[in-house]
Design a protein around this motif. Structure first.
Motif, PDB file in Angstrom:
ATOM      1  N   PHE A  24      35.722  79.581  77.454  1.00  0.00           N
ATOM      2  CA  PHE A  24      34.995  78.793  76.225  1.00  0.00           C
ATOM      3  C   PHE A  24      33.513  79.081  76.443  1.00  0.00           C
ATOM      4  O   PHE A  24      33.161  78.742  77.374  1.00  0.00           O
ATOM      5  CB  PHE A  24      35.438  77.688  75.810  1.00  0.00           C
ATOM      6  N   TYR A  25      32.762  79.275  75.425  1.00  0.00           N
ATOM      7  CA  TYR A  25      31.357  79.374  75.500  1.00  0.00           C
ATOM      8  C   TYR A  25      30.785  78.077  75.735  1.00  0.00           C
ATOM      9  O   TYR A  25      31.447  77.095  74.829  1.00  0.00           O
ATOM     10  CB  TYR A  25      30.405  79.962  74.447  1.00  0.00           C
ATOM     11  N   ASN A  26      30.063  77.533  76.554  1.00  0.00           N
ATOM     12  CA  ASN A  26      29.551  76.194  76.761  1.00  0.00           C
ATOM     13  C   ASN A  26      29.137  74.999  75.700  1.00  0.00           C
ATOM     14  O   ASN A  26      29.740  74.135  75.746  1.00  0.00           O
ATOM     15  CB  ASN A  26      28.437  76.044  77.630  1.00  0.00           C
ATOM     16  N   SER A  27      28.659  75.727  74.606  1.00  0.00           N
ATOM     17  CA  SER A  27      28.248  74.889  73.750  1.00  0.00           C
ATOM     18  C   SER A  27      29.467  74.414  72.799  1.00  0.00           C
ATOM     19  O   SER A  27      29.293  73.398  72.005  1.00  0.00           O
ATOM     20  CB  SER A  27      27.238  75.520  72.824  1.00  0.00           C
ATOM     21  N   ARG A  28      30.448  75.183  72.808  1.00  0.00           N
ATOM     22  CA  ARG A  28      31.549  74.728  71.956  1.00  0.00           C
ATOM     23  C   ARG A  28      32.200  73.318  72.310  1.00  0.00           C
ATOM     24  O   ARG A  28      32.823  72.649  71.461  1.00  0.00           O
ATOM     25  CB  ARG A  28      32.963  75.575  72.121  1.00  0.00           C
ATOM     26  N   ALA A  29      31.929  72.774  73.391  1.00  0.00           N
ATOM     27  CA  ALA A  29      32.373  71.525  74.039  1.00  0.00           C
ATOM     28  C   ALA A  29      31.827  70.562  73.048  1.00  0.00           C
ATOM     29  O   ALA A  29      32.620  69.509  73.001  1.00  0.00           O
ATOM     30  CB  ALA A  29      32.100  71.297  75.318  1.00  0.00           C
ATOM     31  N   LEU A  30      30.662  70.676  72.655  1.00  0.00           N
ATOM     32  CA  LEU A  30      29.812  69.874  71.765  1.00  0.00           C
ATOM     33  C   LEU A  30      30.648  69.672  70.433  1.00  0.00           C
ATOM     34  O   LEU A  30      30.674  68.673  69.572  1.00  0.00           O
ATOM     35  CB  LEU A  30      28.363  69.926  71.633  1.00  0.00           C
ATOM     36  N   GLU A  31      30.997  70.786  70.047  1.00  0.00           N
ATOM     37  CA  GLU A  31      31.902  70.724  68.854  1.00  0.00           C
ATOM     38  C   GLU A  31      33.022  70.151  69.060  1.00  0.00           C
ATOM     39  O   GLU A  31      33.709  69.534  67.830  1.00  0.00           O
ATOM     40  CB  GLU A  31      32.022  72.359  68.393  1.00  0.00           C
ATOM     41  N   TRP A  32      33.881  70.171  70.119  1.00  0.00           N
ATOM     42  CA  TRP A  32      34.863  69.772  70.132  1.00  0.00           C
ATOM     43  C   TRP A  32      34.838  67.886  70.546  1.00  0.00           C
ATOM     44  O   TRP A  32      35.534  67.449  70.236  1.00  0.00           O
ATOM     45  CB  TRP A  32      35.640  69.962  71.427  1.00  0.00           C
TER      46      TRP A  32
END
Lengths: 146, 146, 146, 146
Positions: A24-32
């Motif tokens: 996963f691209y790193n910024s997606r974690a903030l969306e999760w």
């Protein structure tokens, strides 16, 4: 600063969330993280964040921290454990751990820190009913929270 | 339905826009279309889309079409050619071609169709000054537009 | 742990990067951090990150930290100042400050910490030529970097 | 060109998917289309798209079309109806309708058209077992599919 509430949300990695490294691209974690706290509020506090905004209470991020511990590929099922870790007079903090649902392997951990503001971004005090609702919902102090 | 205005914007593929197939994820093209029409409006019409919204004129998408013709990898430099293709009474259409800047290889082509609405989403007629500004800016009919 | 290299990139907020609060969605900042370090590497080190990956050197994030200081609206021009802050034996750290280009108002600050790995994600030592290139490019120690 | 298979997936609009107009940003619909066909393949065909890629079968988009019919706000529950509409010798087409779960109000409709390729992007013929699996799973021709 007791641990108040926690919730686990399951979610699959979307193809759109991967990058050419295959994880996963790193910024997606903030969306999760956002998905995790949205569901915690709905399920544990009985309030929707959309409803909060309708009452002119906003919770913009003031700080975020992420530690990347392992990969997650397209279609992997993840478990997002969100804990409402602190409810001070002017800030909320959500601690988050994301792990592979299948084997518990850690993926990301971190936190987000939120201010209370109105729609214009002006800091406000959390309303009394909100704080009360938090405390009513909070599990007993003896609850062995992680 | 004459071709009114066109503009070329250069833009690099971000790592966040790739997916595990190693090329850009399909939905990113719609975001690049947006970059293309934003710059066309600024450079050719002398108006910012942000400024339009401040005047309570919104241009939400009603239709989009995309044909994917070739890959584009992280850090590739792309040329986005946007043409304001039609300015009817109630709709705007932007035609877009995206190609590799280095060799002209096609990447995506398509269009977006936009309505005129107010902030609440209610259809409005485009104001006279907007239509006039379009026509003043339009290149002469003899202009060999692509 | 001296400050090695820095670079400033200008970039406009895309409509796709806003959210219903009217400012940028929090995770976009990590994507802007990526744009900043990509350009720092290209302009200051003379190497493309795409080229690094082609040599089987990857720099996945192991940690990220973000402090949100102010809003940024659609079409705002931002200045992203990236500093290659530390080049240890096994990690790279990029410090980032994002501000409004027009008036210097702070938007986000933070950092990303990166490991060196091969394509399979196995930790590697940064090759000697990479470290040398860093040191050759580094500004004199007397440079009053922030 | 008979209608082969369909599936309905429910999904909530994420805050990260909204934009400053207060509804979802237009490109997110393509990401929801992806969620819809991923689940259709898993539930109706018994195969994961991740598994297909592991067998060196890729389904890159060659065309996409979207018609935006109505808004969808943060936290709205959407119903994504995906139909595997056509399985030719070299292409797959998925038709998609997205509506508000609560009241059926249409949000987006459109389709994606996919080629069969190997990992390098070279066109391939869909393997016989794949076509057979499609036909075995297909509902009887008398099924009044939309």
């Amino acid at each position: 600063m007791m641990s108040l509430l926690h919730d686990v949300l399951q979610l699959r990695v979307r193809y759109s969330e991967t990058d050419q490294m295959g994880t996963f691209y790193n910024s997606r974690a903030l969306e999760w993280f956002e998905c995790g706290r949205t569901e915690l509020m709905r399920r544990r506090l009985g309030l929707s964040y959309a409803g909060l905004e309708a009452k002119n209470i906003f919770l913009p991020l003031v700080e975020a921290h992420l530690e990347y511990a392992g990969g997650a590929r397209y279609d992997d099922l993840l478990a997002i454990t969100t804990t409402l870790a602190a409810a001070g007079r002017a800030k909320l903090r959500f601690d988050v751990r994301i792990a592979q649902q299948a084997n518990g392997k850690p993926v990301v951990r971190g936190y987000t820190l939120h201010a209370f503001t109105d729609a214009a971004g002006k800091p406000i005090r959390p309303p009394a009913w909100f704080i009360e609702q938090l405390h009513r919902a909070a599990e007993p102090a003896s609850d062995p929270l992680t």
